[in-house]
Scaffold this motif. Structure first.
Motif, PDB file in Angstrom:
ATOM      1  N   THR A 178       0.861  -1.213  -0.040  1.00 57.22           N
ATOM      2  CA  THR A 178      -0.004   0.150  -0.048  1.00 57.22           C
ATOM      3  C   THR A 178       0.935   1.196   0.086  1.00 57.22           C
ATOM      4  O   THR A 178       0.799   2.158  -0.751  1.00 57.22           O
ATOM      5  N   VAL A 179       1.494   1.311   0.816  1.00 55.96           N
ATOM      6  CA  VAL A 179       2.882   2.513   0.916  1.00 55.96           C
ATOM      7  C   VAL A 179       3.518   2.684  -0.371  1.00 55.96           C
ATOM      8  O   VAL A 179       3.796   3.725  -0.845  1.00 55.96           O
ATOM      9  N   TYR A 182       1.743   4.310  -2.850  1.00 56.51           N
ATOM     10  CA  TYR A 182       1.524   5.635  -2.773  1.00 56.51           C
ATOM     11  C   TYR A 182       2.643   6.259  -3.387  1.00 56.51           C
ATOM     12  O   TYR A 182       2.614   7.473  -4.027  1.00 56.51           O
ATOM     13  N   VAL A 189       0.457  12.177   0.878  1.00 59.90           N
ATOM     14  CA  VAL A 189       0.026  11.700   2.195  1.00 59.90           C
ATOM     15  C   VAL A 189      -0.286  12.491   3.212  1.00 59.90           C
ATOM     16  O   VAL A 189       0.464  13.398   3.484  1.00 59.90           O
ATOM     17  N   THR A 193      -4.380   9.398   5.024  1.00 62.36           N
ATOM     18  CA  THR A 193      -3.678   8.232   4.549  1.00 62.36           C
ATOM     19  C   THR A 193      -3.484   7.505   5.747  1.00 62.36           C
ATOM     20  O   THR A 193      -3.555   6.078   5.665  1.00 62.36           O
ATOM     21  N   LEU A 197      -4.534   3.436   6.453  1.00 56.00           N
ATOM     22  CA  LEU A 197      -3.560   2.530   6.601  1.00 56.00           C
ATOM     23  C   LEU A 197      -3.752   1.706   7.856  1.00 56.00           C
ATOM     24  O   LEU A 197      -3.651   0.429   7.877  1.00 56.00           O
ATOM     25  N   SER A 278      -5.450   4.258  -0.154  1.00 55.50           N
ATOM     26  CA  SER A 278      -4.933   3.496   0.736  1.00 55.50           C
ATOM     27  C   SER A 278      -6.166   2.411   1.182  1.00 55.50           C
ATOM     28  O   SER A 278      -5.707   1.152   1.297  1.00 55.50           O
ATOM     29  N   GLY A 282      -5.039  -1.506  -0.028  1.00 50.70           N
ATOM     30  CA  GLY A 282      -5.191  -2.092   1.419  1.00 50.70           C
ATOM     31  C   GLY A 282      -6.110  -3.447   1.258  1.00 50.70           C
ATOM     32  O   GLY A 282      -5.795  -4.612   1.573  1.00 50.70           O
TER      33      GLY A 282
END
Length: 369
Positions: A178-179, A182, A189, A193, A197, A278, A282
């Motif tokens: 997920t990160v 981004y 962010v 965000t 997460l 996210s 995710g």
């Protein structure tokens, strides 16, 4: 019954299935490739941190006839930093410029007043210090660490330590992907965000625990039988909960997709992208990891135990003996005598998901053979 419902019933009963655990090396390779791509995105491109984390100023203007592009150009020329401009429903604008102090903010406000042809006193300027974003990030990391510790402790008590380790690996897998997304797409962010997460952790864990619960029930007294290996029971657990996982994932993704693609893309509500991306990535990664990573990893760890190795040898030996005698496959058996039932049930190939027609459907019988 619908086709999907009929498929779900057949998967649950073990009449059909896919060998997820048997092909686990493929899924491991796919996950490693995706994870490496995500890490490279973080290292090379980095995250586009929002103003809450870098500090700066937010200018809110009244209704104006100037375009967003003109306002952005004016803000960037006055500040020397990139600016993010969003048009408000009132006709005004919200302009974000990072890394500004009070003196620079006053200069930008004056420039915007001339460009937008509005009174400087009607432009609302708010300074945001980087310390506030740093506090949010620190608390998020603390919360993440505490969450993972509690997850490992709970799963180790409720199930076993191997499942706790597998769930932890799956969570780290989901967060990393997920990160990394981004970083690759360049979305800003923000605190939204961070909230997104933290939210996906619970969903990812829920999906994994559903499969683990089925696996725990199906593997009870597994060493007292010679019909299935542990990996085969794990595979049956994935298949029996597969339709449920698909349904919950699709239902969860639909509203999130609406926020991301319609709210953020079509309607231009850019602030929705902060949390929706996210959540979308995710949720998808969590569903994938629960099926393709967590449970196969548990099977890998469990098959290292001496008693599971011995069970696998007994199962394969039984099947080899049945094959040498030319016994029919398990799917061809009927509810006949116990001695015939025993041999033919053990004749199923390793790693396969086979149909059952007798008692103990979907789980070991508990009788030593």
């Amino acid at each position: 019954m619908s086709r999907l419902g009929n498929l779900g019933a057949r998967l649950y009963q073990g009449e059909v299935g896919y060998d997820f655990v048997g092909k686990r090396k493929i899924w491991y390779g796919v996950s490693i490739l995706i994870t490496i791509t995500a890490v490279l995105g973080l290292v090379v491109q980095g995250l586009n941190m929002g103003i809450e984390f870098k500090g700066g100023a937010v200018f809110t203007t009244p209704k104006t006839s100037v375009s967003v592009a003109q306002a952005q150009e004016a803000a960037e020329e006055a500040s020397g930093h990139p600016a993010i401009v969003q048009e408000l429903g009132t006709g005004g604008m919200r302009i974000q410029v990072s890394e500004l102090d009070t003196q620079q903010a006053d200069k930008v406000a004056a420039e915007l007043s001339e460009t937008l042809d509005v009174d400087a006193e009607r432009i609302n300027a708010e300074l945001v210090g980087p310390s506030w974003g740093e506090q949010i990030a620190n608390k998020a990391w603390t919360g993440l660490g505490v969450f993972m510790i509690l997850v490992v402790i709970y799963l180790a008590i409720a199930f076993e330590w191997r499942m706790a380790v597998a769930a932890l690996v799956a969570l780290i897998h989901d967060i990393t992907i997920t990160v990394g997304v981004y970083a690759l797409v360049g979305f800003e962010v923000t605190p939204g965000t961070v909230i997104g997460l933290l939210t996906i952790l619970g969903y990812s864990l829920y999906d994994t625990v559903v499969v683990f619960d089925s696996l725990k029930e199906g593997s009870k007294d597994i060493t007292k039988q010679t019909r299935w290996t542990y990996s085969e029971v794990a595979n049956r657990s994935i298949n029996s909960t597969l339709v449920r996982s698909i349904n919950t994932t699709v239902v969860a993704l639909l509203p999130v997709a609406g926020l991301l693609f319609i709210g953020g893309g079509v309607l231009g509500a850019g602030m929705l992208n902060d949390i929706s991306l996210s959540l979308f990535v995710g949720l998808a990664a969590g569903a994938y990891s629960s099926i393709f990573i967590a449970t196969p990893l548990v099977a890998d760890l469990k098959e290292r135990e001496p008693q599971m190795k011995a069970l696998k040898k007994r199962v394969l030996a039984k099947r080899a003996a049945a094959a040498a005698k030319g016994e029919p496959a398990e799917s061809e058996q009927t509810d006949g005598a116990d001695d015939t039932d025993d041999v033919q049930e053990d004749a199923a190939p390793a790693g396969a998901v086979v149909g059952q027609r007798g008692r103990g459907r979907g789980r070991p019988s508990g009788r030593r053979r």
